[in-house]
Scaffold this active site. Structure first.
Site, short mmCIF file in Angstrom:
data_model
loop_
_atom_site.label_atom_id
_atom_site.label_comp_id
_atom_site.label_asym_id
_atom_site.label_seq_id
_atom_site.Cartn_x
_atom_site.Cartn_y
_atom_site.Cartn_z
CG ASP A 29 25.71 79.50 31.37
OD1 ASP A 29 25.09 80.56 31.18
OD2 ASP A 29 25.38 78.50 30.91
NE ARG A 52 16.90 77.80 38.08
CZ ARG A 52 16.00 78.18 37.44
NH1 ARG A 52 15.62 79.67 37.86
NH2 ARG A 52 15.47 77.94 36.29
CB CYS A 107 18.34 82.87 35.95
SG CYS A 107 18.58 81.59 37.09
CB ILE A 118 25.20 85.91 25.75
CG1 ILE A 118 26.46 85.52 25.20
CG2 ILE A 118 24.20 85.09 25.36
CD1 ILE A 118 26.62 85.44 23.53
NE ARG A 160 17.39 83.52 29.92
CZ ARG A 160 17.66 82.38 30.62
NH1 ARG A 160 17.43 82.40 31.87
NH2 ARG A 160 18.49 81.38 30.18
N PRO A 161 13.47 86.87 25.57
CG PRO A 161 13.39 88.04 23.40
CD PRO A 161 14.24 87.70 24.72
CB ILE A 162 10.15 82.41 23.65
CG1 ILE A 162 8.78 82.96 23.81
CG2 ILE A 162 10.79 81.95 24.95
CD1 ILE A 162 7.74 81.83 24.27
CG ASP A 163 12.20 86.83 19.33
OD1 ASP A 163 12.72 86.23 20.35
OD2 ASP A 163 12.73 87.58 18.36
CE LYS A 206 21.52 75.03 34.39
NZ LYS A 206 20.40 75.69 33.59
CG ASN A 207 22.68 74.65 30.43
OD1 ASN A 207 21.88 74.55 31.18
ND2 ASN A 207 23.43 75.70 30.22
C1 UD1 Z 1 20.88 78.63 27.02
C2 UD1 Z 1 21.52 77.89 28.65
C3 UD1 Z 1 22.11 79.31 29.53
C4 UD1 Z 1 23.36 79.88 28.60
C5 UD1 Z 1 22.54 80.38 27.26
C6 UD1 Z 1 23.87 81.06 26.33
C7 UD1 Z 1 20.22 76.01 28.81
C8 UD1 Z 1 19.08 75.31 29.48
N1 UD1 Z 1 20.60 77.36 29.12
O1 UD1 Z 1 19.97 79.41 27.36
O2 UD1 Z 1 22.64 78.56 30.45
O3 UD1 Z 1 23.34 81.07 29.37
O4 UD1 Z 1 22.25 79.36 26.29
O5 UD1 Z 1 24.68 80.20 26.18
O6 UD1 Z 1 21.02 75.52 27.95
N2 UD1 Z 1 17.13 85.31 22.47
C9 UD1 Z 1 15.97 85.88 21.77
N3 UD1 Z 1 14.96 85.37 21.37
C10 UD1 Z 1 14.74 84.11 21.56
C11 UD1 Z 1 15.79 83.28 22.13
C12 UD1 Z 1 16.95 83.99 22.48
O7 UD1 Z 1 16.16 87.31 21.89
O8 UD1 Z 1 13.80 83.48 20.93
C13 UD1 Z 1 18.29 85.98 22.86
C14 UD1 Z 1 18.34 85.48 24.50
O9 UD1 Z 1 17.85 86.78 25.06
C15 UD1 Z 1 19.65 86.13 24.78
C16 UD1 Z 1 20.61 85.28 23.44
O10 UD1 Z 1 19.46 85.34 22.57
O11 UD1 Z 1 20.04 87.58 24.71
C17 UD1 Z 1 20.80 83.95 23.58
O12 UD1 Z 1 20.05 83.35 24.38
P1 UD1 Z 1 20.05 81.55 23.92
O13 UD1 Z 1 21.29 81.28 23.46
O14 UD1 Z 1 18.74 81.23 23.54
O15 UD1 Z 1 19.98 81.11 25.62
P2 UD1 Z 1 18.99 80.19 26.12
O16 UD1 Z 1 18.87 78.92 25.41
O17 UD1 Z 1 17.84 80.75 26.90
#
Ligand code: UD1
Length: 417
Positions: A306, A398, A116, A328, A121-124, A22-23
């Site tokens: 995961d 999912r 989920c 994480i 899970r911010p997108i900064d 999926k990922n």
């Molecule tokens: C992806 C995977 C998810 C997996 C995760 C970690 C997909 C679709 N999903 O999620 O299954 O659990 O990797 O291996 O591939 N963070 C920030 N700011 C950001 C982005 C991330 O603070 O802009 C933080 C997140 O809140 C989290 C950490 O960084 O605490 C890791 O997140 P990230 O590696 O980005 O996970 P996803 O890409 O959301």
């Protein structure tokens, strides 16, 4: 609302194939938007999250048709740069369409992504990186309006944490930019390599995927290609947990053992015998598992967050105490409450869980709390005495394709009702 009905304590045996990841599929489907013409994606799992990405592509004017595990996408009709909240809210990875739409059309308007609830899970990091690539971003009332009036431009970007999603998003956004992007502290997950392999086959110039530094030389256009999605290492770890929890011996086919580098030794320490050859893995679990000792989640090549929940379900019936440290996500222990309903003895303090193995778990009515938490409940139900009903199945769907059918084929008593 469908539920899973599981009667536990059946031994598993036989062989199952591991589905496509999926990922990998999700970022690849966003990346498809960068290409012109047709792409054929093989081994693309039929999951609700994948369907959500396909619906975004269709909304944007692309054609998408599925036949079994093959998805054929034609982007020639791409004709808009907005994505409504109703589509964005379905998955977290929908955010990657921001970079893709922006790169392709110079502007994008969409809302914040869903996914989920396993942490803030911010997108900064995503937005900072896009700004560095030249995007102008306005955030208003939960809506992101972005433009790249002079086109996206390559830049040097260093991530504060190797975020998987941000790494993929940067790769996608940088492919069609002018100049070179150098990304340091990049995530190294196999799914990132898969995304780069797909894009390189389309004509992109991405170097170093799978390493901490990735260099992307922008190209002027990309054309569609045929690509096969890699096997899902988390689904593989889930089947391994199911075998370990039930004292069973099973064979997993169509996987890449090297992607399970941090997972295999953990099961071996717990007393499982594991044999790998090419794309197969055989796991033979002892009658009673030894505890997992310390499972500490880390970015790849460390132990995957995961897989934490499914492995924890197996630890609930191990002969001793296992420790889980979640590094994480801040809120990834919600399954522990449901496992406790089944008789598990788990203490949680912040990011640490202490699991004291019991002789057995007992069937109960439980509710899935998130995708991997749902998988943990399935593993627990397989080894529990009596019947377990698992609700909120949409979480499981999912990321797992017909899990109940695969487990039934191995001898589990499990059905969807
Ligand atoms: C992806 C995977 C998810 C997996 C995760 C970690 C997909 C679709 N999903 O999620 O299954 O659990 O990797 O291996 O591939 N963070 C920030 N700011 C950001 C982005 C991330 O603070 O802009 C933080 C997140 O809140 C989290 C950490 O960084 O605490 C890791 O997140 P990230 O590696 O980005 O996970 P996803 O890409 O959301």
């Amino acid at each position: 609302m469908s539920k899973l009905l599981v009667t536990g304590r059946k031994k598993l045996s036989g062989e199952v194939s591991v589905q496509g990841a999926k990922n990998s599929a999700l970022p690849i489907l966003a990346a498809v938007l960068l290409t012109k013409g047709e792409s054929v994606i093989y081994n693309c799992p039929a999951l609700s999250d994948v369907e959500a990405s396909v619906n975004i592509l269709r909304y944007l004017g692309c054609k998408a048709e599925r036949s079994g595990q093959t998805l054929v996408i034609n982007t020639d009709g791409f004709n808009r740069s907005d994505i409504p909240d109703s589509l964005m809210c379905k998955t977290r990875s929908s955010i990657m369409f921001l970079g893709a739409v922006l790169a392709r059309s110079g502007k994008a308007k969409l809302s914040f992504p869903g996914g989920c609830e396993i942490g803030l899970r911010p997108i900064d990091m995503h937005l900072d990186a896009l700004s560095k690539l030249g995007a102008e971003i306005n955030e208003r009332h939960g809506c992101l309006e972005c433009s790249a009036p002079y086109g996206l431009r390559g830049n040097k970007i260093s991530l504060p944490f190797p975020s998987v999603g941000a790494t993929e998003h940067i790769i996608i956004a940088a492919c069609l930019s002018g100049g070179t992007t150098t990304l340091t502290n990049a995530a190294r997950e196999p799914e990132i390599v898969d995304l780069a392999d797909f894009l390189n086959a389309c004509g992109a110039k991405i170097y170093g995927a799978g390493e901490g530094v990735i260099v992307i030389d922008g190209v002027s256009s990309l054309s569609g290609c045929a690509h096969s999605v890699i096997p899902d290492r988390i689904v593989a770890a889930t089947f391994m947990s199911a075998a370990a929890a039930t004292g069973s011996s099973i064979v997993l086919g169509d996987l890449v053992p090297a992607h399970l580098g941090a997972v295999i030794p953990l099961f071996e320490d717990a007393g499982c015998k594991i044999k790998t050859e090419k794309c197969k893995l055989k796991i033979s679990a002892p009658k009673r598992l030894k505890p997992f000792r310390t499972v500490s989640t880390m970015p790849y090549p460390g132990f995957p967050t995961d897989a934490q929940a499914p492995v924890m379900a197996a630890a609930c019936v191990a002969g001793g105490t296992s420790f889980f440290i979640e590094n994480i996500f801040e809120n990834r222990f919600r399954h522990t409450r449901e496992l406790a309903r089944m008789g598990a003895k788990i203490m949680t303090e912040g990011r640490v869980c202490v699991v004291e193995g019991r002789d057995r778990l007992y069937g109960a009515k439980v509710e899935a709390t998130d995708l991997r938490g749902a998988a943990a409940l399935v593993v627990a139900a397989l080894c529990a005495e009596g019947q377990t009903t698992i609700g909120s199945l949409h979480y499981l769907e999912r990321g797992y394709e017909n899990l109940e059918l695969s487990l039934s084929s191995l001898g589990a008593d499990i059905k969807k009702i």
